[in-house]
Design an enzyme around this catalytic site. Structure first.
Site, PDB file in Angstrom:
ATOM      1  N   TRP A 118      -7.882 -14.346  11.467  1.00  0.00           N
ATOM      2  CA  TRP A 118      -7.937 -12.934  11.758  1.00  0.00           C
ATOM      3  C   TRP A 118      -9.070 -12.248  11.794  1.00  0.00           C
ATOM      4  O   TRP A 118      -9.474 -11.407  12.339  1.00  0.00           O
ATOM      5  CB  TRP A 118      -7.100 -12.366  10.304  1.00  0.00           C
ATOM      6  CG  TRP A 118      -7.960 -12.347   9.111  1.00  0.00           C
ATOM      7  CD1 TRP A 118      -8.077 -13.389   8.094  1.00  0.00           C
ATOM      8  CD2 TRP A 118      -8.617 -11.444   8.459  1.00  0.00           C
ATOM      9  NE1 TRP A 118      -8.941 -13.108   7.160  1.00  0.00           N
ATOM     10  CE2 TRP A 118      -9.341 -11.882   7.264  1.00  0.00           C
ATOM     11  CE3 TRP A 118      -9.076  -9.990   9.034  1.00  0.00           C
ATOM     12  CZ2 TRP A 118     -10.193 -11.097   6.601  1.00  0.00           C
ATOM     13  CZ3 TRP A 118     -10.031  -9.490   7.978  1.00  0.00           C
ATOM     14  CH2 TRP A 118     -10.656  -9.928   6.808  1.00  0.00           C
ATOM     15  N   ASP A 147       0.252  -6.516  -3.260  1.00  0.00           N
ATOM     16  CA  ASP A 147      -1.192  -6.196  -3.351  1.00  0.00           C
ATOM     17  C   ASP A 147      -1.674  -5.440  -4.392  1.00  0.00           C
ATOM     18  O   ASP A 147      -0.820  -5.092  -5.261  1.00  0.00           O
ATOM     19  CB  ASP A 147      -1.509  -5.721  -1.783  1.00  0.00           C
ATOM     20  CG  ASP A 147      -2.791  -6.047  -1.255  1.00  0.00           C
ATOM     21  OD1 ASP A 147      -3.605  -5.652  -1.806  1.00  0.00           O
ATOM     22  OD2 ASP A 147      -2.772  -6.782   0.010  1.00  0.00           O
ATOM     23  N   ASP A 198      -7.119 -14.248   1.133  1.00  0.00           N
ATOM     24  CA  ASP A 198      -8.358 -13.513   1.731  1.00  0.00           C
ATOM     25  C   ASP A 198      -9.170 -12.580   0.833  1.00  0.00           C
ATOM     26  O   ASP A 198      -8.432 -12.247  -0.223  1.00  0.00           O
ATOM     27  CB  ASP A 198      -7.790 -12.555   2.770  1.00  0.00           C
ATOM     28  CG  ASP A 198      -6.774 -11.527   2.189  1.00  0.00           C
ATOM     29  OD1 ASP A 198      -6.035 -11.930   1.494  1.00  0.00           O
ATOM     30  OD2 ASP A 198      -6.683 -10.352   2.679  1.00  0.00           O
ATOM     31  N   GLU A 199     -10.126 -12.318   1.476  1.00  0.00           N
ATOM     32  CA  GLU A 199     -11.191 -11.506   0.442  1.00  0.00           C
ATOM     33  C   GLU A 199     -11.054 -11.576  -0.956  1.00  0.00           C
ATOM     34  O   GLU A 199     -11.350 -10.445  -1.521  1.00  0.00           O
ATOM     35  CB  GLU A 199     -10.717 -10.006   0.898  1.00  0.00           C
ATOM     36  CG  GLU A 199     -10.772  -9.825   2.319  1.00  0.00           C
ATOM     37  CD  GLU A 199     -10.209  -8.537   3.040  1.00  0.00           C
ATOM     38  OE1 GLU A 199     -10.605  -7.912   3.833  1.00  0.00           O
ATOM     39  OE2 GLU A 199      -9.231  -7.841   2.438  1.00  0.00           O
ATOM     40  N   HIS A 221      -6.932  -9.466  -4.506  1.00  0.00           N
ATOM     41  CA  HIS A 221      -6.095  -8.400  -4.334  1.00  0.00           C
ATOM     42  C   HIS A 221      -5.007  -8.278  -5.483  1.00  0.00           C
ATOM     43  O   HIS A 221      -3.748  -8.444  -4.846  1.00  0.00           O
ATOM     44  CB  HIS A 221      -5.459  -8.503  -2.862  1.00  0.00           C
ATOM     45  CG  HIS A 221      -6.236  -8.154  -1.812  1.00  0.00           C
ATOM     46  ND1 HIS A 221      -6.677  -6.686  -1.466  1.00  0.00           N
ATOM     47  CD2 HIS A 221      -6.947  -8.867  -0.910  1.00  0.00           C
ATOM     48  CE1 HIS A 221      -7.394  -6.988  -0.355  1.00  0.00           C
ATOM     49  NE2 HIS A 221      -7.659  -8.023  -0.241  1.00  0.00           N
ATOM     50  N   TYR A 244      -4.592  -5.715  15.139  1.00  0.00           N
ATOM     51  CA  TYR A 244      -4.489  -4.949  13.756  1.00  0.00           C
ATOM     52  C   TYR A 244      -4.021  -3.763  14.173  1.00  0.00           C
ATOM     53  O   TYR A 244      -4.811  -2.795  14.707  1.00  0.00           O
ATOM     54  CB  TYR A 244      -5.666  -4.847  13.117  1.00  0.00           C
ATOM     55  CG  TYR A 244      -5.953  -6.180  12.224  1.00  0.00           C
ATOM     56  CD1 TYR A 244      -5.400  -7.374  12.412  1.00  0.00           C
ATOM     57  CD2 TYR A 244      -6.277  -5.831  10.848  1.00  0.00           C
ATOM     58  CE1 TYR A 244      -5.466  -8.447  11.545  1.00  0.00           C
ATOM     59  CE2 TYR A 244      -6.343  -7.030   9.780  1.00  0.00           C
ATOM     60  CZ  TYR A 244      -5.877  -8.163  10.213  1.00  0.00           C
ATOM     61  OH  TYR A 244      -5.916  -9.200   9.222  1.00  0.00           O
ATOM     62  N   PHE A 245      -2.572  -3.336  13.974  1.00  0.00           N
ATOM     63  CA  PHE A 245      -2.227  -2.178  14.354  1.00  0.00           C
ATOM     64  C   PHE A 245      -2.091  -1.220  13.380  1.00  0.00           C
ATOM     65  O   PHE A 245      -1.581   0.103  13.826  1.00  0.00           O
ATOM     66  CB  PHE A 245      -0.658  -2.517  14.663  1.00  0.00           C
ATOM     67  CG  PHE A 245      -0.237  -3.175  15.946  1.00  0.00           C
ATOM     68  CD1 PHE A 245      -1.095  -3.855  16.508  1.00  0.00           C
ATOM     69  CD2 PHE A 245       1.104  -3.204  16.456  1.00  0.00           C
ATOM     70  CE1 PHE A 245      -0.780  -4.625  17.721  1.00  0.00           C
ATOM     71  CE2 PHE A 245       1.393  -3.898  17.649  1.00  0.00           C
ATOM     72  CZ  PHE A 245       0.352  -4.425  18.227  1.00  0.00           C
ATOM     73  N   ASP A 246      -2.962  -1.117  12.573  1.00  0.00           N
ATOM     74  CA  ASP A 246      -3.444  -0.047  11.674  1.00  0.00           C
ATOM     75  C   ASP A 246      -4.582   0.733  12.290  1.00  0.00           C
ATOM     76  O   ASP A 246      -4.902   1.746  11.909  1.00  0.00           O
ATOM     77  CB  ASP A 246      -3.772  -0.533  10.185  1.00  0.00           C
ATOM     78  CG  ASP A 246      -4.840  -1.691  10.304  1.00  0.00           C
ATOM     79  OD1 ASP A 246      -4.836  -2.198  11.059  1.00  0.00           O
ATOM     80  OD2 ASP A 246      -5.358  -1.607   9.148  1.00  0.00           O
ATOM     81  N   GLU A 296      -2.364   1.132   4.521  1.00  0.00           N
ATOM     82  CA  GLU A 296      -3.078   1.924   3.571  1.00  0.00           C
ATOM     83  C   GLU A 296      -2.785   3.503   4.045  1.00  0.00           C
ATOM     84  O   GLU A 296      -2.657   4.393   3.201  1.00  0.00           O
ATOM     85  CB  GLU A 296      -4.512   1.547   3.759  1.00  0.00           C
ATOM     86  CG  GLU A 296      -5.127   0.569   3.061  1.00  0.00           C
ATOM     87  CD  GLU A 296      -5.263  -0.772   3.512  1.00  0.00           C
ATOM     88  OE1 GLU A 296      -4.324  -0.867   4.690  1.00  0.00           O
ATOM     89  OE2 GLU A 296      -5.754  -1.711   3.144  1.00  0.00           O
ATOM     90  N   ARG A 302       0.829  -1.250   0.120  1.00  0.00           N
ATOM     91  CA  ARG A 302      -0.167   0.038  -0.083  1.00  0.00           C
ATOM     92  C   ARG A 302       0.934   1.083   0.029  1.00  0.00           C
ATOM     93  O   ARG A 302       0.556   2.208  -0.595  1.00  0.00           O
ATOM     94  CB  ARG A 302      -1.020  -0.089   1.330  1.00  0.00           C
ATOM     95  CG  ARG A 302      -2.396  -0.744   0.912  1.00  0.00           C
ATOM     96  CD  ARG A 302      -2.388  -2.014   0.424  1.00  0.00           C
ATOM     97  NE  ARG A 302      -3.394  -3.114   0.215  1.00  0.00           N
ATOM     98  CZ  ARG A 302      -3.957  -3.886   1.238  1.00  0.00           C
ATOM     99  NH1 ARG A 302      -3.208  -3.778   2.352  1.00  0.00           N
ATOM    100  NH2 ARG A 302      -5.121  -4.368   0.962  1.00  0.00           N
TER     101      ARG A 302
END
Ligand SMILES: [Zn+2]
Length: 553
Positions: A412, A185, A331-332, A267, A438-440, A492, A156
């Site tokens: 997660w 990503d 994922d996703e 992604h 999640y440290f964001d 991000e 990101r």
């Protein structure tokens, strides 16, 4: 064996993560330039690391003359295996004559060194007397979990080699041992791959819109802002294979294993921007320039050339990284809930539902839906990874598509039933739930927008400290399949190294006690007392951190 008792003075013995056993005696040992540095059974790489460490952090180079009257600091690799401390543990004894650090492995001695460093005051390098006073202690220490992970997203936003090394130094200081490197990503492919040069010629670079914040580029709120005709792609970067080898060796010297992540099959904007033929349709994919949600880009599951591409990439990654693991993402791939509604409004059917190749693959292999197609794809890749003698790790969605019991599940989504199902099938699990890891997420409840950009919610220092990788009430036979825990630093909204450090610290310290220290040795109030000296240490070492958390009320 020494007894468990709380250290007497926080300022002199405030080691993080808290050791298993520590006994503080009266008195100190004073190190000077004349103190003898002795290595027994260690290799050159380790010795060089120690010498550089003392010289850069304490500003001293100890004597190698062998005159023991000024005392000694001895690093000794055990000749006989010390069963109590195991593969990563160590012992330290400080008495009036010197310091003895012992371990079964270099990694154990690296951790012993971090504890020794933390036994001295933070500002020791500024001490003009060149005397370093270490309290006389006995420490017996070893980790609770084998997996003490720290993840860094470099897609990101791109972070250079210097920052990655600084991050690895920080991991070593707090005895974290697995660096999960999120290399690919939608926003950039960051790893040189010889067979597919466009991944880095095109996929590593995106259009930059200086002066516009990422919030204003968020595709959830605003329409996708594709590059304009002729607009140059100037933001980005990637790591050459030579740089990667340098980082792997730097990490190994610090007891850290580097685990690469290559995201499959979603992604994938950056892959499709580089090689549009790997997509399901002729949509004009580009390297994303802002937060990208819901994501449309996905590799075609029905195209044999895609499978060949992925296997070629895995071959190069497996050759480059000595790690036992390759993280394959997973994922996703498919939007759910509100994301699905929004997705269908914008794009109609999911690419795999609309693509004749994907449909044909499902029909040929009698796969009931796209989830099963993803499962097939991941299993194919898993088999290929196994040919290299390695195992896959994937985000917890991979379990839903069916994988072998060798696949490691990175849990997660905080879905306990899924976690239990994976454990029942015998899959090892790494716990990294959004709720604690999640440290964001921002750190200060009352002050979400003050000091660093944020988006997803609050994760306080205390919440991280309360993290237990093993959910309450889990039977012992399942609990032992939990390899440990990990904090994830999604980027991000991390534009610079300074912001990365700010979000990581001091929460990494709380995480380190959650994955290293015995549950019974954790004590939030005592952790808070240790924190000011740790912050001083971070100041001396030049790290940025959130100073508004961890204050004693
Ligand atoms: Zn397709």
């Amino acid at each position: 064996m020494v007894s468990c008792q709380q250290p007497a003075t926080v300022n002199s013995v405030g080691i993080v993560p808290e050791p298993v056993e520590i006994r503080v005696q009266k008195g100190v040992f004073t190190l000077t330039e004349k103190t003898n540095l002795i290595f027994q059974g260690t290799d050159c790489a380790f010795e060089q690391y120690v010498i550089n460490y003392f010289s850069s952090r304490w500003g001293v180079s100890f004597s190698r003359e062998g005159d023991e009257k000024y005392g000694t600091v001895t690093f000794r690799l055990n000749e006989d295996y010390d069963k109590i401390v195991g593969d990563e543990g160590y012992r330290i004894e400080v008495n009036g004559k010197g310091v003895l650090l012992t371990a079964n492995t270099s990694a154990g001695l690296v951790y012993a060194l971090q504890s020794l460093y933390q036994l001295a005051p933070a500002d020791v390098a500024q001490n003009s007397l060149r005397e370093i006073k270490i309290p006389q202690v006995e420490i017996v220490d070893y980790p609770r979990f084998e997996w003490r992970g720290s993840h860094h997203d470099v897609s990101r936003h791109f972070f250079d080699v210097e920052h990655i090394k600084k991050h690895l130094d920080l991991m070593a200081l707090y005895k974290m041992n697995k660096f999960h490197w999120h290399l690919t990503d939608d926003h950039g492919w960051r790893l040189e791959i010889d067979k597919y040069p466009k991944l880095t010629e095109i996929g590593a670079w995106r259009v930059d819109r200086p002066g516009i914040s990422w919030s204003e580029l968020d595709t959830w709120k605003y329409p996708e802002q594709a590059p304009k005709e002729g607009e140059p792609a100037t933001y980005g970067g990637y790591y050459t294979k030579e740089q990667v080898r340098d980082i792997i060796s730097y990490a190994a010297q610090r007891g850290i294993e580097v685990i690469p992540e290559i995201e499959i099959p979603g992604h994938s904007s950056e892959v499709l921007a580089s090689y549009p033929e790997f997509g399901c349709d002729d949509y004009p994919y580009f390297v994303q320039i802002g937060p990208y949600w819901p994501p449309k880009a996905i590799l075609c599951g029905g195209n044999d050339k895609v499978m060949a591409f992925l296997k070629d990439v895995i071959d190069e990654v497996a050759e480059l990284f000595p790690s036992e693991y390759i993280h394959i993402g997973g994922d996703e791939a498919f939007p759910e809930g509100n994301n699905l509604i929004e997705f269908e409004k914008r794009y109609g059917q999911h690419s795999w539902d609309a693509c004749p190749k994907c449909q044909k693959r499902m029909k040929d292999l009698k796969l009931k839906d796209k989830h099963a197609l993803q499962g097939w794809m991941i299993c194919e890749i898993e088999q290929h990874v196994k040919k290299h003698g390695k195992k896959i790790i994937g985000w917890d969605e991979i379990f839903e598509g069916g994988v072998t019991s060798d696949a490691v599940i990175m849990y997660w989504r905080d879905t306990i039933p899924l976690l239990k199902e994976a454990l029942h099938k015998g899959n090892p699990v790494i716990a990294t739930p959004t709720t604690h890891c999640y440290f964001d997420y921002y750190q200060i409840e009352s002050d979400p927008n003050q000091e660093a950009p944020q988006w997803a919610g609050c994760l306080s220092l205390e919440k991280v400290y309360s993290f237990n990788p093993v959910p309450e009430g889990l039977p012992e036979e399942l609990a032992k399949l939990i390899k440990g825990g990990q904090c994830n630093l999604w980027a991000e909204y991390l534009y610079t190294p300074k912001e990365s450090e700010y979000m990581l610290l001091p929460r990494l310290l709380a995480m380190s006690e959650s994955v290293w220290s015995p549950a019974g040795r954790k004590d939030w109030e005592y952790f808070l007392k240790k924190l000011p000296e740790q912050k001083r240490r971070l100041n001396v070492l030049g790290y940025n951190y959130c100073d508004k958390v961890g204050l004693i009320k």
